[in-house]
Motif scaffolding. Structure first.
Motif, PDB file in Angstrom:
ATOM      1  N   VAL A 101      -5.516  -4.594  -0.847  1.00 44.93           N
ATOM      2  CA  VAL A 101      -5.668  -3.139  -2.185  1.00 44.93           C
ATOM      3  C   VAL A 101      -6.861  -2.842  -1.950  1.00 44.93           C
ATOM      4  O   VAL A 101      -7.504  -3.059  -2.956  1.00 44.93           O
ATOM      5  N   TYR A 102      -7.309  -1.012  -2.413  1.00 46.14           N
ATOM      6  CA  TYR A 102      -8.497  -0.695  -2.597  1.00 46.14           C
ATOM      7  C   TYR A 102      -7.971   1.549  -2.933  1.00 46.14           C
ATOM      8  O   TYR A 102      -7.060   1.306  -2.008  1.00 46.14           O
ATOM      9  N   PRO A 103      -8.895   1.976  -3.731  1.00 48.97           N
ATOM     10  CA  PRO A 103      -8.752   3.215  -4.047  1.00 48.97           C
ATOM     11  C   PRO A 103      -8.343   3.754  -2.976  1.00 48.97           C
ATOM     12  O   PRO A 103      -9.437   3.915  -1.856  1.00 48.97           O
ATOM     13  N   HIS A 104      -7.296   4.209  -3.061  1.00 45.26           N
ATOM     14  CA  HIS A 104      -6.877   5.745  -1.991  1.00 45.26           C
ATOM     15  C   HIS A 104      -7.778   7.230  -1.862  1.00 45.26           C
ATOM     16  O   HIS A 104      -8.560   7.686  -2.901  1.00 45.26           O
ATOM     17  N   SER A 105      -7.808   8.015  -0.938  1.00 49.32           N
ATOM     18  CA  SER A 105      -8.612   9.062  -0.366  1.00 49.32           C
ATOM     19  C   SER A 105      -7.928   9.818  -1.869  1.00 49.32           C
ATOM     20  O   SER A 105      -8.207  11.002  -1.674  1.00 49.32           O
ATOM     21  N   LEU A 106      -6.684  10.142  -1.752  1.00 48.84           N
ATOM     22  CA  LEU A 106      -5.964  11.099  -2.823  1.00 48.84           C
ATOM     23  C   LEU A 106      -5.261  10.207  -3.781  1.00 48.84           C
ATOM     24  O   LEU A 106      -4.307   8.975  -3.493  1.00 48.84           O
ATOM     25  N   LYS A 107      -5.412  10.759  -5.603  1.00 41.88           N
ATOM     26  CA  LYS A 107      -4.576  10.154  -5.830  1.00 41.88           C
ATOM     27  C   LYS A 107      -3.012  10.556  -5.823  1.00 41.88           C
ATOM     28  O   LYS A 107      -3.143  11.818  -4.758  1.00 41.88           O
ATOM     29  N   GLU A 108      -1.957   9.994  -5.999  1.00 40.95           N
ATOM     30  CA  GLU A 108      -0.173  10.894  -6.300  1.00 40.95           C
ATOM     31  C   GLU A 108      -0.251  10.641  -7.454  1.00 40.95           C
ATOM     32  O   GLU A 108       0.778   9.679  -7.993  1.00 40.95           O
ATOM     33  N   ILE A 109      -0.351  12.054  -8.575  1.00 41.06           N
ATOM     34  CA  ILE A 109       0.534  11.868  -9.262  1.00 41.06           C
ATOM     35  C   ILE A 109       1.838  12.920  -8.901  1.00 41.06           C
ATOM     36  O   ILE A 109       1.181  14.448  -9.433  1.00 41.06           O
ATOM     37  N   GLY A 110       3.316  12.700 -10.148  1.00 37.12           N
ATOM     38  CA  GLY A 110       3.846  13.839  -9.788  1.00 37.12           C
ATOM     39  C   GLY A 110       4.726  13.478  -9.267  1.00 37.12           C
ATOM     40  O   GLY A 110       5.445  12.218  -8.369  1.00 37.12           O
ATOM     41  N   TRP A 111       5.819  14.004  -9.487  1.00 38.80           N
ATOM     42  CA  TRP A 111       7.472  14.317  -8.600  1.00 38.80           C
ATOM     43  C   TRP A 111       7.119  15.014  -6.943  1.00 38.80           C
ATOM     44  O   TRP A 111       6.584  16.203  -6.844  1.00 38.80           O
ATOM     45  N   TRP A 112       6.402  13.949  -5.715  1.00 39.92           N
ATOM     46  CA  TRP A 112       6.253  13.848  -4.574  1.00 39.92           C
ATOM     47  C   TRP A 112       7.819  13.466  -4.240  1.00 39.92           C
ATOM     48  O   TRP A 112       8.482  12.303  -4.168  1.00 39.92           O
ATOM     49  N   PRO A 113       7.857  13.543  -2.846  1.00 42.66           N
ATOM     50  CA  PRO A 113       8.904  13.091  -1.845  1.00 42.66           C
ATOM     51  C   PRO A 113       8.177  12.421  -1.145  1.00 42.66           C
ATOM     52  O   PRO A 113       7.119  11.856  -0.764  1.00 42.66           O
ATOM     53  N   VAL A 114       9.395  11.003  -0.867  1.00 41.52           N
ATOM     54  CA  VAL A 114       9.231  10.143  -0.313  1.00 41.52           C
ATOM     55  C   VAL A 114       9.980  10.309   0.934  1.00 41.52           C
ATOM     56  O   VAL A 114      11.532  10.943   0.671  1.00 41.52           O
ATOM     57  N   GLN A 115      10.115   9.512   2.260  1.00 44.98           N
ATOM     58  CA  GLN A 115      10.451   9.737   3.041  1.00 44.98           C
ATOM     59  C   GLN A 115      10.862   7.938   3.455  1.00 44.98           C
ATOM     60  O   GLN A 115      10.220   7.121   3.640  1.00 44.98           O
ATOM     61  N   LYS A 116      12.278   7.947   4.287  1.00 46.18           N
ATOM     62  CA  LYS A 116      12.393   6.738   4.366  1.00 46.18           C
ATOM     63  C   LYS A 116      11.844   6.681   6.382  1.00 46.18           C
ATOM     64  O   LYS A 116      11.793   7.752   7.229  1.00 46.18           O
ATOM     65  N   THR A 117      11.515   5.252   6.574  1.00 50.86           N
ATOM     66  CA  THR A 117      10.242   4.993   8.135  1.00 50.86           C
ATOM     67  C   THR A 117      11.522   4.603   8.921  1.00 50.86           C
ATOM     68  O   THR A 117      10.547   4.587   9.753  1.00 50.86           O
ATOM     69  N   THR A 131      13.043  13.060  -3.883  1.00 55.70           N
ATOM     70  CA  THR A 131      11.754  13.275  -4.201  1.00 55.70           C
ATOM     71  C   THR A 131      12.183  12.085  -5.749  1.00 55.70           C
ATOM     72  O   THR A 131      12.587  11.620  -6.075  1.00 55.70           O
ATOM     73  N   THR A 132      10.775  11.646  -5.496  1.00 55.43           N
ATOM     74  CA  THR A 132      10.711   9.985  -6.757  1.00 55.43           C
ATOM     75  C   THR A 132       9.112  10.748  -7.730  1.00 55.43           C
ATOM     76  O   THR A 132       8.878  11.431  -7.591  1.00 55.43           O
ATOM     77  N   PHE A 133       8.941   9.817  -8.258  1.00 52.34           N
ATOM     78  CA  PHE A 133       7.886   9.810  -9.825  1.00 52.34           C
ATOM     79  C   PHE A 133       6.594   8.975  -9.093  1.00 52.34           C
ATOM     80  O   PHE A 133       7.000   8.095  -8.940  1.00 52.34           O
ATOM     81  N   HIS A 134       5.480   9.374  -8.671  1.00 53.36           N
ATOM     82  CA  HIS A 134       4.170   9.037  -8.717  1.00 53.36           C
ATOM     83  C   HIS A 134       3.499   8.390 -10.019  1.00 53.36           C
ATOM     84  O   HIS A 134       3.292   9.609 -10.085  1.00 53.36           O
ATOM     85  N   TRP A 135       2.902   7.702  -9.631  1.00 57.92           N
ATOM     86  CA  TRP A 135       1.302   7.665 -11.209  1.00 57.92           C
ATOM     87  C   TRP A 135       0.464   6.501  -9.976  1.00 57.92           C
ATOM     88  O   TRP A 135       0.552   5.880 -10.741  1.00 57.92           O
ATOM     89  N   HIS A 136      -0.285   6.967  -8.990  1.00 56.29           N
ATOM     90  CA  HIS A 136      -1.242   5.827  -8.474  1.00 56.29           C
ATOM     91  C   HIS A 136      -2.210   5.847  -7.510  1.00 56.29           C
ATOM     92  O   HIS A 136      -2.039   7.845  -7.075  1.00 56.29           O
ATOM     93  N   GLY A 137      -3.371   5.489  -7.938  1.00 50.46           N
ATOM     94  CA  GLY A 137      -4.737   5.688  -7.108  1.00 50.46           C
ATOM     95  C   GLY A 137      -5.304   4.942  -6.013  1.00 50.46           C
ATOM     96  O   GLY A 137      -5.479   5.017  -5.182  1.00 50.46           O
ATOM     97  N   ASP A 138      -3.774   4.107  -6.198  1.00 48.36           N
ATOM     98  CA  ASP A 138      -4.786   2.940  -5.145  1.00 48.36           C
ATOM     99  C   ASP A 138      -3.833   2.644  -3.755  1.00 48.36           C
ATOM    100  O   ASP A 138      -2.553   3.523  -4.154  1.00 48.36           O
ATOM    101  N   THR A 139      -4.091   2.103  -3.032  1.00 50.84           N
ATOM    102  CA  THR A 139      -3.412   1.879  -1.927  1.00 50.84           C
ATOM    103  C   THR A 139      -3.578   0.281  -1.283  1.00 50.84           C
ATOM    104  O   THR A 139      -4.454  -0.232  -1.887  1.00 50.84           O
ATOM    105  N   PHE A 140      -3.091  -0.033  -0.278  1.00 53.11           N
ATOM    106  CA  PHE A 140      -2.647  -0.741   0.246  1.00 53.11           C
ATOM    107  C   PHE A 140      -2.450  -1.246   1.925  1.00 53.11           C
ATOM    108  O   PHE A 140      -1.730  -0.253   1.951  1.00 53.11           O
ATOM    109  N   ARG A 141      -2.907  -1.982   3.054  1.00 46.70           N
ATOM    110  CA  ARG A 141      -2.129  -2.272   3.945  1.00 46.70           C
ATOM    111  C   ARG A 141      -1.239  -3.041   4.085  1.00 46.70           C
ATOM    112  O   ARG A 141      -0.576  -4.156   3.015  1.00 46.70           O
ATOM    113  N   LEU A 142       0.162  -2.901   4.839  1.00 46.31           N
ATOM    114  CA  LEU A 142       0.630  -3.339   4.673  1.00 46.31           C
ATOM    115  C   LEU A 142       1.421  -5.076   5.341  1.00 46.31           C
ATOM    116  O   LEU A 142       0.121  -5.318   6.667  1.00 46.31           O
ATOM    117  N   PRO A 143       1.161  -5.299   4.629  1.00 46.39           N
ATOM    118  CA  PRO A 143       0.765  -6.931   4.888  1.00 46.39           C
ATOM    119  C   PRO A 143       1.796  -7.979   6.248  1.00 46.39           C
ATOM    120  O   PRO A 143       2.579  -6.832   6.681  1.00 46.39           O
TER     121      PRO A 143
END
Length: 228
Positions: A101-117, A131-143
């Motif tokens: 888990v590590y700091p992402h190059s972009l923070k994501e805060i606010g109302w942004w859409p997600v897509q099913k993969t 659209t859903t609510f986000h508040w994160h600056g970190d991300t991770f690799r898929l386990p």
């Protein structure tokens, strides 16, 4: 069913997950890290829900209790408990399953859409994009062994399922008005005007239209997760 919550800060409580709990006649208990770092015996709960918070899972020097929480989450997974992580909680799970888990190059805060993969029974009843609510600056690799569930333009890893018992969501479908207001009040310094960071005014302008939808999405997800 008995559900145990790990709550890291007072202003990030379970939100609409508690509404689902009440409607479903489940019982609850809490480890509130800001009050106590004691965790329950594994045989007293059926589902563990790990909530969000402003700390990073890699900040063990600053927050020594992180090691104990990771050990507890790992033990819950190995004991074949249902485990759900929200935002920071999803990062805990990814880390416990062996990923960075590590700091992402972009923070994501606010109302942004997600897509099913892809198609999965856990997300089948949710829209292909919402659209859903986000508040994160970190991300991770898929386990390893996990199936990705969601992505967004700003962050590839937005959610995953690991087997039938473990899932992580990077975003906050559980958000309610007071929960959103609490996050904004305590973490206002992060609203810095970056590409995927909305202003407080914009965030709050979506409350009346988007918060009711989130409760519906959250309940759909929880019902599917329990049946998985």
């Amino acid at each position: 069913m008995h559900i145990h919550f790990i709550q890291h800060v007072a202003f990030e409580y379970p939100g609409s997950i508690l509404d689902w709990v009440t409607e479903s006649n489940h019982t609850t208990s809490f480890t509130r890290i800001f009050e106590s770092t004691e965790f329950p015996a594994l045989d007293v709960f059926d589902l563990l829900v790990i909530l969000g918070g402003p700390m990073g899972v890699y900040e063990e020097d600053k927050y020594p209790w992180l090691k104990d929480e990771k050990s507890f989450i790992k033990a819950a997974i190995e004991a074949h408990k249902k485990v759900l992580g929200v935002c920071l909680g999803s990062q805990f799970i990814a880390n416990v399953l062996g990923e960075e888990v590590y700091p992402h190059s972009l923070k994501e805060i606010g109302w942004w859409p997600v897509q099913k993969t892809g198609m999965h029974s856990l997300t089948a009843a949710l829209p292909e994009e919402f659209t859903t609510f986000h508040w994160h600056g970190d991300t991770f690799r898929l386990p390893k062994g996990a199936v990705q569930l969601f992505q967004s333009e700003g962050c590839t890893q937005q959610g995953f399922v690991y087997g039938r018992l473990v899932a992580g969501l990077q975003f906050h479908m559980e958000v309610k008005e007071d929960l959103l207001n609490g996050m904004t009040e305590h973490e206002r310094s992060e609203l810095t005007g970056e590409r995927y960071v909305q202003t407080e005014e914009i965030i709050k302008s979506y409350i009346s239209s988007e918060v009711p939808k989130q409760e519906g999405y959250m309940k759909i997800f929880m019902k599917a997760f329990i049946k998985l």
